[in-house]
Scaffold this active site. Structure first.
Site, PDB file in Angstrom:
ATOM      1  N   ASP A   1       0.835  -1.212   0.000  1.00  0.00           N
ATOM      2  CA  ASP A   1       0.000   0.000   0.000  1.00  0.00           C
ATOM      3  C   ASP A   1       0.867   1.258   0.000  1.00  0.00           C
ATOM      4  O   ASP A   1       0.620   2.204   0.757  1.00  0.00           O
ATOM      5  CB  ASP A   1      -0.938   0.005   1.206  1.00  0.00           C
ATOM      6  CG  ASP A   1      -2.145   0.922   1.001  1.00  0.00           C
ATOM      7  OD1 ASP A   1      -2.381   1.355  -0.147  1.00  0.00           O
ATOM      8  OD2 ASP A   1      -2.847   1.219   1.988  1.00  0.00           O
TER       9      ASP A   1
ATOM     10  N   LYS B   1       1.852   4.707  -1.153  1.00  0.00           N
ATOM     11  CA  LYS B   1       1.168   5.850  -1.762  1.00  0.00           C
ATOM     12  C   LYS B   1       1.528   7.080  -0.937  1.00  0.00           C
ATOM     13  O   LYS B   1       2.012   6.959   0.208  1.00  0.00           O
ATOM     14  CB  LYS B   1      -0.351   5.641  -1.773  1.00  0.00           C
ATOM     15  CG  LYS B   1      -0.971   5.409  -0.394  1.00  0.00           C
ATOM     16  CD  LYS B   1      -2.474   5.194  -0.487  1.00  0.00           C
ATOM     17  CE  LYS B   1      -3.082   4.925   0.897  1.00  0.00           C
ATOM     18  NZ  LYS B   1      -4.545   4.746   0.840  1.00  0.00           N
TER      19      LYS B   1
ATOM     20  N   ASN C   1       0.688   7.318   2.788  1.00  0.00           N
ATOM     21  CA  ASN C   1       1.385   6.434   3.723  1.00  0.00           C
ATOM     22  C   ASN C   1       2.874   6.730   3.809  1.00  0.00           C
ATOM     23  O   ASN C   1       3.628   5.940   4.373  1.00  0.00           O
ATOM     24  CB  ASN C   1       1.165   4.969   3.331  1.00  0.00           C
ATOM     25  CG  ASN C   1      -0.248   4.508   3.594  1.00  0.00           C
ATOM     26  OD1 ASN C   1      -0.954   5.099   4.410  1.00  0.00           O
ATOM     27  ND2 ASN C   1      -0.684   3.460   2.910  1.00  0.00           N
TER      28      ASN C   1
ATOM     29  N   ASP D   1       1.806   2.644   7.889  1.00  0.00           N
ATOM     30  CA  ASP D   1       0.609   1.836   7.629  1.00  0.00           C
ATOM     31  C   ASP D   1       0.954   0.478   7.015  1.00  0.00           C
ATOM     32  O   ASP D   1       0.941   0.293   5.799  1.00  0.00           O
ATOM     33  CB  ASP D   1      -0.370   2.579   6.720  1.00  0.00           C
ATOM     34  CG  ASP D   1      -1.755   1.940   6.749  1.00  0.00           C
ATOM     35  OD1 ASP D   1      -1.886   0.802   7.243  1.00  0.00           O
ATOM     36  OD2 ASP D   1      -2.710   2.576   6.268  1.00  0.00           O
TER      37      ASP D   1
ATOM     38  N   THR E   1      -4.577   0.473  -2.469  1.00  0.00           N
ATOM     39  CA  THR E   1      -5.488   1.529  -2.892  1.00  0.00           C
ATOM     40  C   THR E   1      -5.641   1.484  -4.399  1.00  0.00           C
ATOM     41  O   THR E   1      -4.663   1.314  -5.125  1.00  0.00           O
ATOM     42  CB  THR E   1      -4.943   2.890  -2.441  1.00  0.00           C
ATOM     43  OG1 THR E   1      -4.753   2.861  -1.014  1.00  0.00           O
ATOM     44  CG2 THR E   1      -5.887   4.017  -2.798  1.00  0.00           C
TER      45      THR E   1
END
Length: 493
Positions: free
Chosen positions: A171, A173, A176, A189, A218
């Site tokens: 994840d 991005k 994060n 995260d 995501t």
């Protein structure tokens, strides 16, 4: 998660506990003993002074928390037990705690301790006072290549460490990627983390074998192979790294669209437009990271991260002293202003199409009302709207001005209706039915972020939580993050 004792009434209720102990002998045979470095304390939530909400996920939120007595500040991740159990996320919660406990890298957020009560699991994480990289990008519209090179290099360094341990973050991005007080990047995260079967991190066998093909991450950053149900691999993070670099340089993710389904269609067909202002080096690196074959992405091939670090885009990066050198001036200026200027309506969220958010300098000046920029110097009155006319003015009080308003879909169970949501400088939140203008609802306001907060599900969907209800909205113009920041900017910091 083995955490905390049961020293209060809340903990004596019949609410289910989430623990690592095996349920039977067969499961015990699969387990291995894990000695946690981060202690499992007997704290309760009353031992902390809670501040603003730093982030919200599907089953958790992160709150700035100061420990009473010591004054130490943490990013306290609070996870809802009922949701975790109902949505079969127990293994994810356990895995996040187990993995974070064993990581030790300057580019990874640290875990200090855990505890729990009848309703929630708590993880006290390192507080990154600079906030999210996403906010920095939004503030500026887009970053320069010098700035993007620096931050991307720090993410590369952290991913090299994770992949060397046999871990896939799943994840990556801008939301994060957090900025420390001195401007460096830390990856946060780990709720979607997946260990490879040859992982060097100690993980119980039953967790090692679970969810290796589950859709994680995501939408705008999920690689095509995950959509085709392929097992996770380091190439997943490299694809997300390419999307993140693109986001830094363009101000938006490369596969952005109005719904997750449309995003996935763009990802599968690799519908990618590289803006002309990208340098040849940046364009080439993004192209190589967004290769449809995860084994051919730069960093995943036989030469591994050496090939990635030697790419011309990183020319001038001192990989041996990356976190010892001077921090980019942009980040330090942003962090210094963050508490004073937590939201600016002039954030030029620039896409490759060149579309900028519309802004106004005041509202209804003809009736002598005071503009919100005068009442709140750190804000400009914004019209983030589809249309605005005098019919909405009747819902305002004398001297009250609009900060933000949009025509949205409001969801209740399986039904939805169109409403005009209005945020004013009083501050007030008003929801007006567009079909029945007499149907007006005031959303209970609180300056306490723990009493009313905005949870962003994705760029189009957000939820407003109050002590009595949770309201879900959809913004077709994808301004969920703007709503979050506008509301939070009016709350006491």
């Amino acid at each position: 998660m083995v955490v905390g004792g049961e020293g209060n009434d809340m903990e004596r209720t019949s609410q289910p506990k989430i623990r690592l102990e095996p349920r039977n002998r067969e499961e015990a045979a699969q387990r291995i003993s894990i000695a946690f470095r981060a202690p499992q304390e007997n704290f309760t939530i009353r031992d902390f002074e809670l501040g603003k909400v730093l982030g919200v996920g599907s089953h958790s939120k992160v709150v700035r928390a100061k420990k009473k007595g010591t004054g130490h500040v943490y990013a306290l991740k609070i996870m809802d037990k009922d949701y975790i159990i109902k949505e079969n996320k127990v293994s994810c919660a356990k895995l996040e705690r187990i993995v974070l406990d064993q990581l030790d890298h300057p580019g990874i957020v640290g875990l200090y301790f855990t505890f729990q009560d009848a309703r929630s699991l708590y993880m006290a994480l390192e507080s990154c006072e600079g906030g999210e990289l996403f906010d920095l990008i939004s503030k500026r519209g887009r970053l320069s290549e010098i700035e993007a090179r620096f931050y991307t290099a720090e993410v590369v360094e952290a991913l090299e460490y994770l992949h060397g341990l046999g871990l896939i973050h799943c994840d990556i991005k801008p939301e994060n990627l957090l900025l420390t007080a001195d401007g460096h990047i830390k990856v946060a995260d780990f709720g979607s983390v997946r260990p490879a079967k040859d992982s060097r991190v100690t993980v119980p066998l039953n967790l090692l074998s679970e969810n290796t093909r589950a859709l994680a991450g995501t939408a705008a950053y999920v690689p095509p192979e995950i959509l085709n149900s392929s097992p996770v691999s380091p190439g997943n993070d490299l694809w997300a790294l390419g999307c993140t670099l693109y986001h830094m340089l363009a101000g938006a993710s490369p596969f952005k669209d109005t719904s997750e389904w449309l995003i996935f269609q763009r990802v599968i067909s690799r519908e990618l437009i590289i803006p002309e202002y990208f340098s040849d080096e940046a364009s080439d690196l993004i192209d190589k990271l967004l290769d449809m074959d995860p084994t051919k992405r730069l960093g995943a091939g036989p030469d591994g991260y050496l090939a990635l670090k030697l790419h011309p885009f990183f020319k001038g990066i001192d990989w041996h002293n990356l976190r010892k050198g001077s921090v980019r001036k942009l980040a330090m200026e942003f962090i210094a202003r963050k508490n004073k200027d937590s939201y600016s309506s002039t954030q030029n969220t620039t896409h490759h199409s060149g579309v900028l958010s519309q802004q106004l300098t005041g509202f209804d000046r003809s009736n002598g009302s005071t503009s919100s920029s005068e009442a709140h110097p750190h804000l400009s009155t914004v019209s983030s709207i589809d249309s605005f006319d005098s019919k909405w003015a009747e819902f305002l009080e004398p001297g009250e001005s609009v900060i933000m308003t949009s025509k949205l879909k409001k969801f209740r169970k399986l039904k939805s209706k169109k409403v005009q949501l209005i945020l004013t400088d009083k501050p007030r939140l008003i929801s007006v039915s567009t079909s029945k203008l007499t149907e007006k609802r005031k959303i209970v306001w609180s300056d306490n972020p723990s009493s009313i907060n905005v949870q962003v599900v994705n760029s189009s969907h957000f939820k407003i939580s109050t002590p009595t209800k949770v309201m879900s909205f959809e913004d077709a113009k994808q301004r969920a993050w703007q709503w979050k920041k506008a509301i939070e900017s009016l709350q006491k910091q």
